[in-house]
Design a protein around this motif. Sequence first.
Motif, mmCIF file in Angstrom:
data_model
loop_
_atom_site.group_PDB
_atom_site.id
_atom_site.type_symbol
_atom_site.label_atom_id
_atom_site.label_comp_id
_atom_site.label_asym_id
_atom_site.label_seq_id
_atom_site.Cartn_x
_atom_site.Cartn_y
_atom_site.Cartn_z
ATOM 1 N N LEU A 49 0.799 -1.221 0.000
ATOM 2 C CA LEU A 49 0.000 0.000 0.000
ATOM 3 C C LEU A 49 0.839 1.283 0.000
ATOM 4 N N PRO A 55 -8.154 3.054 -8.580
ATOM 5 C CA PRO A 55 -7.641 3.636 -9.833
ATOM 6 C C PRO A 55 -6.127 3.813 -9.819
ATOM 7 N N ARG A 88 -3.116 -7.706 -5.682
ATOM 8 C CA ARG A 88 -4.327 -7.404 -4.911
ATOM 9 C C ARG A 88 -5.532 -7.840 -5.739
ATOM 10 N N ASN A 155 -9.804 6.218 1.939
ATOM 11 C CA ASN A 155 -9.379 7.360 1.121
ATOM 12 C C ASN A 155 -9.730 7.084 -0.327
ATOM 13 N N ALA A 160 -5.715 8.329 -4.114
ATOM 14 C CA ALA A 160 -6.161 7.023 -4.611
ATOM 15 C C ALA A 160 -6.323 6.990 -6.127
ATOM 16 N N THR A 166 -12.254 10.161 -6.366
ATOM 17 C CA THR A 166 -13.608 9.780 -6.780
ATOM 18 C C THR A 166 -14.604 10.317 -5.751
ATOM 19 N N GLN A 193 -6.383 4.708 6.604
ATOM 20 C CA GLN A 193 -6.337 5.561 5.407
ATOM 21 C C GLN A 193 -7.123 6.860 5.613
ATOM 22 N N GLY A 232 -15.882 5.583 -2.053
ATOM 23 C CA GLY A 232 -15.426 5.079 -3.345
ATOM 24 C C GLY A 232 -15.816 3.624 -3.511
ATOM 25 N N ALA A 233 -15.211 2.960 -4.488
ATOM 26 C CA ALA A 233 -15.491 1.542 -4.725
ATOM 27 C C ALA A 233 -14.267 0.881 -5.333
ATOM 28 N N LYS A 245 -13.752 -0.474 0.940
ATOM 29 C CA LYS A 245 -12.991 -0.692 2.176
ATOM 30 C C LYS A 245 -13.870 -1.250 3.298
ATOM 31 N N PHE A 311 -11.803 -5.583 2.516
ATOM 32 C CA PHE A 311 -12.988 -4.965 1.896
ATOM 33 C C PHE A 311 -14.255 -5.676 2.362
#
Length: 346
Positions: A49, A55, A88, A155, A160, A166, A193, A232-233, A245, A311
């Motif tokens: 990380l 993205p 990942r 985050n 990110a 996003t 994060q 986000g996703a 997350k 997640f």
Amino acid sequence: MEQIEPPVRAVGWSPAGTLRILDQRLLPGRELERDLGTIDEVADAIRTLAVRGAPAIGVAAAIALASALPEVTRHAVEAAAALLRATRPTAVNLGWAIDRMLAVARALPPAPSLDAALRAEAERIRAEDEAMCRRIGEHGQEWMRDGVRVLTHCNAGALATAGIGTALAPLYVAHARGRRVEVLADETRPLLQGARLTAWELQRAGIPVTVLTDGMAASLMAAGRVDLVLVGADRIAANGDVANKIGSYGLAVLARHHGIPFVVAAPWSTVDLATATGAAIEIEQRGADEVALVGDRRVVAAGVAIHNPAFDVTPHALVSAIVTDRGVLRAPFPFVANVSLVPPPI
Ligand code: MRU
């Protein structure tokens, strides 16, 4: 659309044409940029990380495949792609970016034309991500009334992505237009994060932000201090289920109970039409020490079992809307399964 500069650049090209990342493991204490010249270094940076966020890891992998191969051949691209893909599993953007690079490698003769084509495709992926963030920021404006108080998790900001983020993009756009926005950032155990990254980048941008521990969201909602949950996703299934997350699902349940919209923001590259429902999304399991240790200090007795999924999946029934670069998708879903319902790119 006016240009809006991100408060920080998390991923991009170094002047030497290699991958440059801001090492997020060290934030907020230290701002260190690293130039990564080998596929092993990039794979390690994604796994640990140093570069993170769906993205951003896609962009990092694309630039790595264009700049860090031992030799520029189709075979070398295939081998490096397999290694990077395995780092990942949950974020679809990683595999999506890698597949685009593989398509270039499979279509072209060896270097030097392959080298140039890989670099051009990686730059397209980076630039498209930056533009998608900006458009998400625009499409998210309907929730950005003056004074809005937004709770976010993890985050999903500039750190990110290759642009303004996003989930944080609508906030950056509203702020740039002089509207008052306020962010409540969940700290996001175990890797923090929210506390380490979201609060840092928002503070840098001059957006008011308050950090809370993950267990505090419910009481703030009950007190009427949250207008919107915006996250986000990492992967959105064809029926609208959203992997993000760990802790996002809990927030969606809380938001529904308190009558607060739960909105997801993601580029179209995060939508995975090949995955029917959230049940089919592979959830990354991470090491026990991330939970057992706080810094160097052990906070869980040695030998105690630890559960550490990175997640969770929020069922689409709890999602109020999905803001994409192509437009806003609204409940009730299974909108995503029917691509013809999805607005075309603008
Ligand atoms: O494990 P991380 O820090 O990579 O997880 C990131 C998230 O869950 C983000 O919300 C998601 O990737 C969207 S980032 C625009």
